[in-house]
Write an enzyme that holds these catalytic residues in place. Structure first.
Site, PDB file in Angstrom:
ATOM      1  N   ASN A  77      69.822  84.852  52.621  1.00 26.95           N
ATOM      2  CA  ASN A  77      70.023  86.155  52.998  1.00 26.95           C
ATOM      3  C   ASN A  77      71.213  87.002  53.270  1.00 26.95           C
ATOM      4  OD1 ASN A  77      66.843  86.937  54.981  1.00 26.95           O
ATOM      5  ND2 ASN A  77      67.214  85.793  53.645  1.00 26.95           N
ATOM      6  N   ALA A  93      61.999  80.686  64.653  1.00 25.36           N
ATOM      7  CA  ALA A  93      63.178  79.363  65.748  1.00 25.36           C
ATOM      8  C   ALA A  93      63.231  79.062  64.679  1.00 25.36           C
ATOM      9  CB  ALA A  93      62.915  79.242  66.265  1.00 25.36           C
ATOM     10  N   TYR A 124      69.084  69.479  57.271  1.00 23.80           N
ATOM     11  CA  TYR A 124      68.273  71.029  57.146  1.00 23.80           C
ATOM     12  C   TYR A 124      67.442  71.026  55.959  1.00 23.80           C
ATOM     13  CZ  TYR A 124      67.205  76.067  56.799  1.00 23.80           C
ATOM     14  OH  TYR A 124      66.785  77.297  56.362  1.00 23.80           O
ATOM     15  N   LYS A 166      63.766  71.517  56.831  1.00 24.76           N
ATOM     16  CA  LYS A 166      62.597  72.846  57.055  1.00 24.76           C
ATOM     17  C   LYS A 166      61.456  72.148  56.074  1.00 24.76           C
ATOM     18  CE  LYS A 166      62.659  76.440  57.800  1.00 24.76           C
ATOM     19  NZ  LYS A 166      62.108  76.815  59.194  1.00 24.76           N
ATOM     20  N   THR A 226      62.505  78.782  53.615  1.00 25.83           N
ATOM     21  CA  THR A 226      63.234  78.485  52.721  1.00 25.83           C
ATOM     22  C   THR A 226      63.389  77.694  51.305  1.00 25.83           C
ATOM     23  OG1 THR A 226      65.971  77.695  52.269  1.00 25.83           O
ATOM     24  CG2 THR A 226      64.278  76.252  53.867  1.00 25.83           C
ATOM     25  N   ASP A 227      63.676  78.654  50.244  1.00 24.18           N
ATOM     26  CA  ASP A 227      63.793  77.650  48.877  1.00 24.18           C
ATOM     27  C   ASP A 227      65.281  76.780  48.810  1.00 24.18           C
ATOM     28  OD1 ASP A 227      66.362  78.331  48.763  1.00 24.18           O
ATOM     29  OD2 ASP A 227      66.643  79.669  47.275  1.00 24.18           O
ATOM     30  N   GLU A 228      65.217  76.322  50.058  1.00 24.64           N
ATOM     31  CA  GLU A 228      66.299  75.169  49.580  1.00 24.64           C
ATOM     32  C   GLU A 228      65.235  73.768  50.463  1.00 24.64           C
ATOM     33  OE1 GLU A 228      70.070  75.109  52.116  1.00 24.64           O
ATOM     34  OE2 GLU A 228      69.729  77.512  52.234  1.00 24.64           O
TER      35      GLU A 228
HETATM   36  P1  NAD Z   1      69.821  81.748  62.930  1.00 22.98           P
HETATM   37  O1  NAD Z   1      70.164  80.646  62.771  1.00 22.98           O
HETATM   38  O2  NAD Z   1      70.997  83.312  62.275  1.00 22.98           O
HETATM   39  O3  NAD Z   1      68.959  82.027  64.551  1.00 22.98           O
HETATM   40  C1  NAD Z   1      68.318  81.040  64.860  1.00 22.98           C
HETATM   41  C2  NAD Z   1      67.161  81.704  66.096  1.00 22.98           C
HETATM   42  O4  NAD Z   1      66.369  80.528  66.382  1.00 22.98           O
HETATM   43  C3  NAD Z   1      68.748  81.658  66.573  1.00 22.98           C
HETATM   44  O5  NAD Z   1      67.904  83.300  67.484  1.00 22.98           O
HETATM   45  C4  NAD Z   1      68.071  80.459  68.085  1.00 22.98           C
HETATM   46  O6  NAD Z   1      68.943  80.658  69.338  1.00 22.98           O
HETATM   47  C5  NAD Z   1      66.782  80.723  68.110  1.00 22.98           C
HETATM   48  N1  NAD Z   1      66.567  78.861  68.204  1.00 22.98           N
HETATM   49  C6  NAD Z   1      66.509  78.054  67.874  1.00 22.98           C
HETATM   50  N2  NAD Z   1      65.987  76.977  68.317  1.00 22.98           N
HETATM   51  C7  NAD Z   1      65.222  77.189  69.159  1.00 22.98           C
HETATM   52  C8  NAD Z   1      64.187  77.133  70.028  1.00 22.98           C
HETATM   53  N3  NAD Z   1      64.082  75.947  69.756  1.00 22.98           N
HETATM   54  N4  NAD Z   1      63.186  77.299  70.732  1.00 22.98           N
HETATM   55  C9  NAD Z   1      63.407  78.896  70.270  1.00 22.98           C
HETATM   56  N5  NAD Z   1      64.667  80.073  70.019  1.00 22.98           N
HETATM   57  C10 NAD Z   1      65.003  79.176  68.518  1.00 22.98           C
HETATM   58  O7  NAD Z   1      69.081  82.401  61.386  1.00 22.98           O
HETATM   59  P2  NAD Z   1      68.293  82.786  60.245  1.00 22.98           P
HETATM   60  O8  NAD Z   1      69.496  82.625  59.470  1.00 22.98           O
HETATM   61  O9  NAD Z   1      68.062  84.209  61.458  1.00 22.98           O
HETATM   62  O10 NAD Z   1      67.059  82.360  59.883  1.00 22.98           O
HETATM   63  C11 NAD Z   1      65.821  82.529  60.634  1.00 22.98           C
HETATM   64  C12 NAD Z   1      64.854  81.900  59.692  1.00 22.98           C
HETATM   65  O11 NAD Z   1      64.642  81.589  58.656  1.00 22.98           O
HETATM   66  C13 NAD Z   1      64.737  80.220  60.078  1.00 22.98           C
HETATM   67  O12 NAD Z   1      63.774  79.424  59.993  1.00 22.98           O
HETATM   68  C14 NAD Z   1      65.332  79.702  58.507  1.00 22.98           C
HETATM   69  O13 NAD Z   1      65.481  78.526  58.493  1.00 22.98           O
HETATM   70  C15 NAD Z   1      64.672  80.714  57.859  1.00 22.98           C
HETATM   71  N6  NAD Z   1      65.532  81.160  56.024  1.00 22.98           N
HETATM   72  C16 NAD Z   1      67.068  81.338  56.385  1.00 22.98           C
HETATM   73  C17 NAD Z   1      67.510  81.836  55.262  1.00 22.98           C
HETATM   74  C18 NAD Z   1      69.140  81.941  55.475  1.00 22.98           C
HETATM   75  O14 NAD Z   1      70.047  82.562  53.904  1.00 22.98           O
HETATM   76  N7  NAD Z   1      69.232  82.746  56.463  1.00 22.98           N
HETATM   77  C19 NAD Z   1      66.773  82.046  54.035  1.00 22.98           C
HETATM   78  C20 NAD Z   1      65.769  81.618  53.955  1.00 22.98           C
HETATM   79  C21 NAD Z   1      65.410  80.804  55.507  1.00 22.98           C
HETATM   80  P1  TYD Z   2      75.817  78.816  53.278  1.00 21.73           P
HETATM   81  O1  TYD Z   2      75.996  80.458  53.370  1.00 21.73           O
HETATM   82  O2  TYD Z   2      76.272  77.767  54.399  1.00 21.73           O
HETATM   83  O3  TYD Z   2      74.024  78.741  52.776  1.00 21.73           O
HETATM   84  P2  TYD Z   2      73.885  77.778  52.327  1.00 21.73           P
HETATM   85  O4  TYD Z   2      74.012  76.611  52.238  1.00 21.73           O
HETATM   86  O5  TYD Z   2      72.510  77.570  53.259  1.00 21.73           O
HETATM   87  O6  TYD Z   2      73.085  78.414  50.461  1.00 21.73           O
HETATM   88  O7  TYD Z   2      76.765  78.440  51.957  1.00 21.73           O
HETATM   89  C1  TYD Z   2      76.321  79.607  50.673  1.00 21.73           C
HETATM   90  C2  TYD Z   2      76.764  78.877  49.558  1.00 21.73           C
HETATM   91  O8  TYD Z   2      78.146  79.000  49.957  1.00 21.73           O
HETATM   92  C3  TYD Z   2      77.296  77.329  49.358  1.00 21.73           C
HETATM   93  O9  TYD Z   2      77.391  77.243  47.690  1.00 21.73           O
HETATM   94  C4  TYD Z   2      78.314  76.509  50.316  1.00 21.73           C
HETATM   95  C5  TYD Z   2      79.475  78.286  50.047  1.00 21.73           C
HETATM   96  N1  TYD Z   2      80.485  78.347  51.377  1.00 21.73           N
HETATM   97  C6  TYD Z   2      81.863  77.798  50.766  1.00 21.73           C
HETATM   98  O10 TYD Z   2      82.328  77.708  49.680  1.00 21.73           O
HETATM   99  N2  TYD Z   2      82.750  78.132  52.094  1.00 21.73           N
HETATM  100  C7  TYD Z   2      82.537  77.993  53.084  1.00 21.73           C
HETATM  101  O11 TYD Z   2      82.736  77.901  53.808  1.00 21.73           O
HETATM  102  C8  TYD Z   2      81.328  78.376  53.344  1.00 21.73           C
HETATM  103  C9  TYD Z   2      79.937  78.528  55.059  1.00 21.73           C
HETATM  104  C10 TYD Z   2      80.145  78.491  52.262  1.00 21.73           C
END
Ligand code: NAD
Ligand code: TYD
Length: 353
Positions: free
Chosen positions: A188, A80, A158, A162, A132-134
């Site tokens: 991802n 979450a 963000y 994290k 996250t790696d960020e």
């Molecule tokens: P997402 O935004 O798609 O999903 C987040 C989910 O959390 C949603 O279903 C939302 O309703 C729920 N949520 C938000 N606030 C909440 C709260 N207060 N209580 C309960 N539920 C809540 O995110 P995602 O891309 O699926 O990422 C999931 C996790 O993985 C996050 O912690 C993110 O930091 C981490 N992560 C994401 C990526 C990526 O590339 N997307 C990479 C590395 C780590």
């Molecule tokens: P994003 O998917 O938002 O992931 P993160 O910022 O967490 O890495 O963005 C991935 C990369 O793509 C990031 O360098 C920002 C860039 N980006 C664009 O160039 N255009 C866009 O409309 C979006 C959403 C992201």
């Protein structure tokens, strides 16, 4: 059983679906259903008694305590979060609320529950925090990839939120002994990815005949991992990870954004050619860069490979093809997530300037 939080979002829903495909063990899924949460991601589990969905907030201590007492999980997997960097720039408040305060409250509820368990259950309990790696900040072009000992230098609201949550998780282990595990994964992509993020936004915009907005020069580098491979890494860390350790997760797939967008365009040219015979790449437009934009992320995944024997199943080429095909096969999902709130975001982010 296990308690998953955020299991209606992109990675969480993929994880729950994968978990129930691999294990008989039930899942209680606690999700607030923010704009990013979507119960339809879990439609295929309707009628499956192993999945219990609860709408609620990880920061609602009374609710979390009730769920822990009722369901007695052996582990909590915390997905979450507020997860979108651009949204965190427009409005960081929710990021602090969920990612920092919410994680703190979840940790406290987990600690009280864990402390009251009997010796065997206490020993087996795990709190796995998905991060996250960020949190490591940005890398120079030739710098080595992030290892687990890289310093935390988060640059966006963000990543700072994290990073704060990772520190809380670490402290709850060192101070209270809570058996925690943390994973720090790269970007991802895959099915069920909300089309505010780069890859799904580009696919959806391309098919709608819209511009493909590349920030700045498009040479920012991200390290991409197919979502199912992230799920298998989390399962493996939960099963065999050493308590108190962090594991970096990635697939050695560094690519500049413009190359990602061109690859998507080429796949669409092949799989769903434009009616006018033109190429999708013509829709690429360069737009104003993101403030504070991190230039490069890259994960050194040797620790999880060496210690836990984990390896991704997909290459970027196989994963991106599956992903584009999934979006082509699921127009109803795409339409249904493009609600009024989604359109409002797109107009604020891409049309206001
Ligand atoms: P997402 O935004 O798609 O999903 C987040 C989910 O959390 C949603 O279903 C939302 O309703 C729920 N949520 C938000 N606030 C909440 C709260 N207060 N209580 C309960 N539920 C809540 O995110 P995602 O891309 O699926 O990422 C999931 C996790 O993985 C996050 O912690 C993110 O930091 C981490 N992560 C994401 C990526 C990526 O590339 N997307 C990479 C590395 C780590
Ligand atoms: P994003 O998917 O938002 O992931 P993160 O910022 O967490 O890495 O963005 C991935 C990369 O793509 C990031 O360098 C920002 C860039 N980006 C664009 O160039 N255009 C866009 O409309 C979006 C959403 C992201």
């Amino acid at each position: 059983m296990i308690l998953v939080t955020g299991g209606a979002g992109f990675i969480g829903a993929n994880f729950v679906l994968d978990w129930l495909a691999h294990h008989a063990e039930p899942v209680v899924n606690l999700d607030k259903l923010t704009y990013a949460g979507n119960v339809h991601n879990l439609d295929s589990l309707r009628g499956d008694a192993r999945h219990v969905f609860v709408q609620g907030d990880i920061g609602d201590t009374a609710l979390v305590e009730r769920l822990l007492a009722e369901h007695h999980p052996r582990a909590i997997v915390n997905f979450a979060a507020e997860s979108h960097v651009d949204r965190s720039i427009h409005g960081p408040g929710e990021f602090i609320q969920t990612n920092v305060v919410g994680t703190f409250r979840l940790l406290e509820a987990a600690r009280h529950y864990w402390q009251a368990l009997g010796a065997t259950e206490k020993e087996a309990f795990r709190f796995l925090h998905v991060s996250t790696d960020e949190v490591y900040g940005t890398l120079a072009p030739a710098a080595p990839a992030f290892t687990e000992s890289h310093g935390y230098e988060p640059n966006s609201p963000y990543s700072a939120s994290k990073a704060a949550s990772d520190h809380l998780v670490r402290a709850w282990h060192h101070t209270y002994g809570l058996p925690v595990l943390t994973t720090n994964c790269s970007n991802n992509y895959g099915p069920l990815h909300f089309p505010e993020k780069l890859i799904p936004l580009m696919i959806v915009n391309a098919l709608a005949g819209k511009g493909l907005p590349v920030y700045g020069d498009g040479m920012q580098v991200r390290d991409w991992l197919y979502v199912k491979d992230h799920c298998s890494a989390i399962r493996r860390v939960l099963q065999a990870g050493r308590v108190g350790e962090t594991y970096n997760v990635g697939g050695w797939n560094e690519k500049p954004n413009i190359e990602i967008v061109q690859t998507i365009c080429a796949l669409l040219d092949e799989l769903r050619p434009r009616a006018d015979g033109q190429r999708y790449a013509q829709q690429i437009t360069y737009v104003t860069d993101r403030p504070g934009h991190d230039r490069r992320y890259a994960i050194d995944a040797r620790k999880i490979e060496r210690e836990l024997g984990w390896k991704p199943a997909e290459t970027f080429e196989t994963g991106i093809r599956k992903t584009v095909q999934w979006y082509l096969d699921n127009p109803a999902w795409v339409e249904q997530v493009q609600t009024g709130a989604y359109r409002e975001w797109v107009s604020q982010q891409y049309e206001a300037a």
